[in-house]
Design a protein around this motif. Sequence first.
Motif, short mmCIF file in Angstrom:
data_model
loop_
_atom_site.label_atom_id
_atom_site.label_comp_id
_atom_site.label_asym_id
_atom_site.label_seq_id
_atom_site.Cartn_x
_atom_site.Cartn_y
_atom_site.Cartn_z
N TYR A 68 1.17 -1.24 0.21
CA TYR A 68 0.08 -0.19 -0.21
C TYR A 68 0.44 1.40 -0.06
O TYR A 68 0.78 1.56 0.88
N PRO A 69 1.45 1.73 -1.55
CA PRO A 69 2.53 2.87 -0.61
C PRO A 69 1.61 3.95 -0.87
O PRO A 69 2.39 4.68 0.30
N GLU A 70 0.71 4.15 -1.13
CA GLU A 70 0.11 5.04 -1.06
C GLU A 70 -0.42 5.27 0.20
O GLU A 70 -0.01 6.76 0.66
N PHE A 71 -0.97 5.27 0.84
CA PHE A 71 -1.34 5.06 2.43
C PHE A 71 -0.78 5.47 2.71
O PHE A 71 -0.24 5.78 4.43
N VAL A 72 0.87 4.43 3.29
CA VAL A 72 1.41 4.45 4.07
C VAL A 72 2.54 5.60 3.21
O VAL A 72 2.91 7.08 4.71
N ASP A 73 2.67 6.42 2.18
CA ASP A 73 2.75 8.14 2.01
C ASP A 73 2.12 8.69 2.41
O ASP A 73 2.82 9.59 3.32
N LYS A 74 0.89 8.78 2.93
CA LYS A 74 -0.40 9.55 3.49
C LYS A 74 0.19 9.91 5.07
O LYS A 74 0.15 10.21 5.68
N LEU A 75 0.47 8.17 5.76
CA LEU A 75 0.58 7.99 6.81
C LEU A 75 1.90 9.35 6.84
O LEU A 75 1.62 9.56 7.92
N GLU A 76 2.79 8.60 6.28
CA GLU A 76 4.03 9.60 6.65
C GLU A 76 4.32 10.88 6.69
O GLU A 76 4.74 12.03 7.13
N GLU A 77 3.55 11.28 5.25
CA GLU A 77 2.95 13.01 5.30
C GLU A 77 1.83 13.64 6.57
O GLU A 77 2.70 14.06 6.84
N HIS A 78 0.93 12.67 6.98
CA HIS A 78 -0.28 13.22 7.94
C HIS A 78 0.22 12.83 9.40
O HIS A 78 -0.57 13.22 9.89
N GLY A 79 0.57 11.74 9.29
CA GLY A 79 1.11 11.51 10.73
C GLY A 79 -0.26 10.95 10.61
O GLY A 79 -1.62 10.85 10.01
N LEU A 80 -0.59 10.20 12.15
CA LEU A 80 -2.58 9.90 13.09
C LEU A 80 -2.71 11.09 14.32
O LEU A 80 -1.82 11.45 14.44
N ILE A 81 -4.27 10.76 14.20
CA ILE A 81 -4.40 11.84 15.61
C ILE A 81 -5.06 10.22 15.99
O ILE A 81 -5.73 9.70 15.65
#
Length: 324
Positions: free
Chosen positions: A158-171
């Motif tokens: 899931y490269p796009e999902f992981v990229d979004k995690l790296e960019e935005h993090g989590l709440i």
Amino acid sequence: MAGSFVEIQIPQQKLYSGIQFPVVITPSPAASFTLSALTKTIEAQKPYLEAQLRKSGAVLFRGFPVNSASDFNDVVEASGFEEFPYVGGAAPRTNVVGRVFTANESPPDQKIPFHHEMAQVPEYPAKFFFFCEVEPGSGGETPIVLSHIVYERMKERYPEFVDKLEEHGLIYNRVLGEDDDPSSPIGRGWKSTFLTKDKSIAEERAAKLGMKLEWLEDGVKSIMGPIPAIKYDSTRQRKIWFNSMVAAYTGWEDARNDPVKAVTFGDGSPLPAETIYDCLKVLEEESVAIPWHRGDVLLLDNLAVLHSRKSFSPPRRVLASLCK
């Protein structure tokens, strides 16, 4: 081997790049181990033990005379690792002796999902110990999994999902009652979470963690983040899957909390359920679950390894100690 320690292999271990996970250490057949001899050997062999931990991420001590919480506290002290105060964690825990606490006290029929210890707050232990004082009747293993392996597999799938995690993090969102609720795996009340009965002091301590509090009629909602979900392990020079995403999304459920609302992307958008459950499969596939023996001591590097707990038939008593 180092001095009186011997490395052995057990069936549950996995091999990654030629390195056993975890490393398993027992007494040398020629050595006569008392508790005092063990603590002295740990003190003398600290560079060896740290090298094993750095290499493998986990070290299991098996077959040593560690019989009580007090013995375990002596082992932790002998390691020379500084104590980490348990402020901000979600699990209900009780201090037993010295630096030793109960592990998560949630009911035996509940599984505890994979997580890094306190990954949902900015300050977390670097390493920690588990100790089996009472073997489980059945089940009750503490599965462990290497964080960089999870990252690599998720990045591939899931490269796009992981990229979004790296960019935005989590709440992370969690509703805390006033007092501890031992029926819940995330049942630590706000008074023991922030070690105070004073709401204004709780707010100050939450703010130091980067956490916002919204007071409710019968408790408080804590909002943590955005906080990174992928970190860089500079010691081992690799990216790691360092978050409580799967644990929150699949397990932060009780009378106050809906797990699906417990964690979102850092921009507030919802996480894709299918991807979360596929990540759970990856965690389970790569994990090592070693049945506890009485007296076992497991040392984990919190950056390198996620852990969980299987459901069990009592009795079972596993204690923990967090370190900087």
